[in-house]
Write a protein that holds these residues in place. Structure first.
Motif, PDB file in Angstrom:
ATOM      1  N   LEU A  46      64.175 -28.456  51.510  1.00  0.00           N
ATOM      2  CA  LEU A  46      62.604 -27.430  52.648  1.00  0.00           C
ATOM      3  C   LEU A  46      62.963 -27.185  53.851  1.00  0.00           C
ATOM      4  CD1 LEU A  46      59.934 -26.178  52.140  1.00  0.00           C
ATOM      5  CD2 LEU A  46      59.100 -28.430  52.834  1.00  0.00           C
ATOM      6  N   LEU A  47      63.118 -25.745  53.899  1.00  0.00           N
ATOM      7  CA  LEU A  47      63.523 -25.487  55.062  1.00  0.00           C
ATOM      8  C   LEU A  47      61.875 -24.878  56.012  1.00  0.00           C
ATOM      9  CD1 LEU A  47      66.621 -23.053  54.156  1.00  0.00           C
ATOM     10  CD2 LEU A  47      66.506 -25.246  55.447  1.00  0.00           C
ATOM     11  N   ILE A  48      61.610 -23.905  55.756  1.00  0.00           N
ATOM     12  CA  ILE A  48      59.894 -22.725  55.878  1.00  0.00           C
ATOM     13  C   ILE A  48      59.161 -23.053  55.075  1.00  0.00           C
ATOM     14  CG2 ILE A  48      59.325 -20.765  56.787  1.00  0.00           C
ATOM     15  CD1 ILE A  48      61.499 -21.382  58.356  1.00  0.00           C
ATOM     16  N   TYR A  49      57.652 -23.501  54.991  1.00  0.00           N
ATOM     17  CA  TYR A  49      56.625 -23.046  54.286  1.00  0.00           C
ATOM     18  C   TYR A  49      55.272 -22.866  55.049  1.00  0.00           C
ATOM     19  CZ  TYR A  49      54.441 -27.221  57.212  1.00  0.00           C
ATOM     20  OH  TYR A  49      53.954 -27.924  58.060  1.00  0.00           O
ATOM     21  N   ASP A  50      54.070 -22.314  54.746  1.00  0.00           N
ATOM     22  CA  ASP A  50      53.674 -21.483  54.509  1.00  0.00           C
ATOM     23  C   ASP A  50      54.002 -20.062  55.035  1.00  0.00           C
ATOM     24  OD1 ASP A  50      50.743 -23.343  55.217  1.00  0.00           O
ATOM     25  OD2 ASP A  50      51.028 -22.522  53.374  1.00  0.00           O
ATOM     26  N   ALA A  51      55.162 -19.546  55.536  1.00  0.00           N
ATOM     27  CA  ALA A  51      56.012 -18.122  55.258  1.00  0.00           C
ATOM     28  C   ALA A  51      56.641 -18.442  56.682  1.00  0.00           C
ATOM     29  CB  ALA A  51      55.039 -17.172  55.517  1.00  0.00           C
ATOM     30  N   SER A  52      56.227 -19.078  58.201  1.00  0.00           N
ATOM     31  CA  SER A  52      56.224 -19.384  58.899  1.00  0.00           C
ATOM     32  C   SER A  52      56.521 -20.871  59.525  1.00  0.00           C
ATOM     33  CB  SER A  52      56.303 -18.023  59.785  1.00  0.00           C
ATOM     34  OG  SER A  52      54.942 -18.718  60.024  1.00  0.00           O
ATOM     35  N   ILE A  53      56.402 -22.114  59.202  1.00  0.00           N
ATOM     36  CA  ILE A  53      56.265 -22.486  59.921  1.00  0.00           C
ATOM     37  C   ILE A  53      58.124 -23.897  59.361  1.00  0.00           C
ATOM     38  CG2 ILE A  53      55.358 -25.054  60.458  1.00  0.00           C
ATOM     39  CD1 ILE A  53      53.006 -23.593  59.070  1.00  0.00           C
ATOM     40  N   ILE A  58      64.328 -28.976  60.754  1.00  0.00           N
ATOM     41  CA  ILE A  58      64.556 -27.811  60.411  1.00  0.00           C
ATOM     42  C   ILE A  58      65.535 -27.396  61.632  1.00  0.00           C
ATOM     43  CG2 ILE A  58      64.458 -25.456  59.047  1.00  0.00           C
ATOM     44  CD1 ILE A  58      65.351 -28.109  57.941  1.00  0.00           C
ATOM     45  N   PRO A  59      66.739 -26.702  62.090  1.00  0.00           N
ATOM     46  CA  PRO A  59      66.626 -26.089  63.519  1.00  0.00           C
ATOM     47  C   PRO A  59      66.127 -24.742  63.914  1.00  0.00           C
ATOM     48  CG  PRO A  59      68.836 -27.260  62.017  1.00  0.00           C
ATOM     49  CD  PRO A  59      67.791 -26.965  61.693  1.00  0.00           C
ATOM     50  N   ALA A  60      66.009 -24.476  65.215  1.00  0.00           N
ATOM     51  CA  ALA A  60      65.551 -23.350  65.650  1.00  0.00           C
ATOM     52  C   ALA A  60      65.460 -22.149  64.791  1.00  0.00           C
ATOM     53  CB  ALA A  60      64.955 -23.623  67.087  1.00  0.00           C
ATOM     54  N   ARG A  61      67.080 -21.671  64.669  1.00  0.00           N
ATOM     55  CA  ARG A  61      67.842 -20.620  64.290  1.00  0.00           C
ATOM     56  C   ARG A  61      67.349 -20.080  63.245  1.00  0.00           C
ATOM     57  NH1 ARG A  61      71.664 -24.891  63.270  1.00  0.00           N
ATOM     58  NH2 ARG A  61      72.522 -24.892  60.798  1.00  0.00           N
ATOM     59  N   THR A  74      65.397 -15.470  58.239  1.00  0.00           N
ATOM     60  CA  THR A  74      66.341 -15.231  58.951  1.00  0.00           C
ATOM     61  C   THR A  74      67.239 -16.799  59.804  1.00  0.00           C
ATOM     62  OG1 THR A  74      65.363 -13.046  59.885  1.00  0.00           O
ATOM     63  CG2 THR A  74      67.216 -13.585  61.180  1.00  0.00           C
ATOM     64  N   ILE A  75      68.539 -16.450  59.636  1.00  0.00           N
ATOM     65  CA  ILE A  75      69.232 -17.020  60.584  1.00  0.00           C
ATOM     66  C   ILE A  75      69.802 -16.711  61.353  1.00  0.00           C
ATOM     67  CG2 ILE A  75      70.890 -18.973  59.920  1.00  0.00           C
ATOM     68  CD1 ILE A  75      70.532 -19.064  56.995  1.00  0.00           C
TER      69      ILE A  75
END
Lengths: 108, 123
Positions: A46-53, A58-61, A74-75
């Motif tokens: 899992l990288l992102i949930y609720d579209a932007s969290i 998970i790295p900030a990139r 976006t990476i």
């Protein structure tokens, strides 16, 4: 039924470049969308949930944006370990397909 | 450390049945909804079934509805998936997954994944 359409199917980029992956829903999801990374031989992450969290560790990139029917992952600057398949997932309609078909991010 | 370990995969004949187990550790199992997600060879991810923390509410994808049952034993930190009338197209790696949100009554997002167990349906 909600259908998630990811584009492009394959994205060829070099390390250091910026990657933008798209996920479009057939009807509004509000912000109820997640992104996962899946590498061969590993379990999805899992990288992102609720579209932007960003999920834990998970790295900030990695960043997510969008709402309604159009979403993006976006990476900012690709690392060698970022080349993988990426899936979007909606949590609104559990009777039908919940994942997009995936975008393969490959090294150019 | 949060961990999920699946077992029970293998070769099954068409029209046969299977029983998958998932043992959880490192978190309060009964506080989280759990799901099964599968990936057929060369295909994408497909959510198959989910269950709330108490085990009272279950959810199934159209592709398996009527052929499977998901249950849980919170005293044993174990998730169970049983499917019958298996078809060749059920061949896949089956992942046990934990929900991100504590106390959710239905699946939302999946923050912990097992390593998966391969089910092959073939004659």
């Amino acid at each position: 039924d909600i259908v998630l359409t990811q584009s492009p199917a394959t994205l060829s980029l070099s390390p250091g470049e910026r990657a933008t992956l798209s996920c479009r829903a057939s009807r509004s999801l509000k912000n109820y969308l997640a992104w996962y990374q899946h590498k061969p031989g590993q379990s999805p992450r899992l990288l992102i949930y609720d579209a932007s969290i960003r999920a834990t560790d998970i790295p900030a990139r990695f960043s997510g944006s969008g709402s309604g029917t159009d979403f993006s992952l976006t990476i900012s600057s690709l690392e060698p370990e970022d080349f993988a398949v990426y899936y979007c997932q909606q949590r609104n309609d559990w009777l039908r397909g919940t994942f997009g078909q995936g975008t393969k991010l490959e090294i150019k | 450390e949060v961990n999920l370990v699946e077992s029970g995969g293998g070769l099954v004949h068409p029209a046969g049945s299977l029983r998958l187990s998932c043992v959880a550790s490192g978190f309060t199992f009964g506080s989280f909804a759990m799901s099964w997600v599968r990936q057929a060879p060369g295909k994408g991810l497909e959510w198959v079934s989910g269950i709330d923390g108490s085990g009272d509410l279950t959810y199934y994808a159209d592709s398996v509805e009527g052929r499977c049952t998901t249950s849980r034993d919170n005293s044993q930190n174990t998730l169970i998936f049983e499917m019958s009338s298996l078809r060749v197209e059920d061949t896949a790696v089956y992942y046990c997954v934990k929900d991100l949100i504590i106390g959710s009554s239905f699946p939302r997002y999946f923050d912990v994944w097992g390593r998966g167990t391969l089910v092959t349906v073939s004659s």
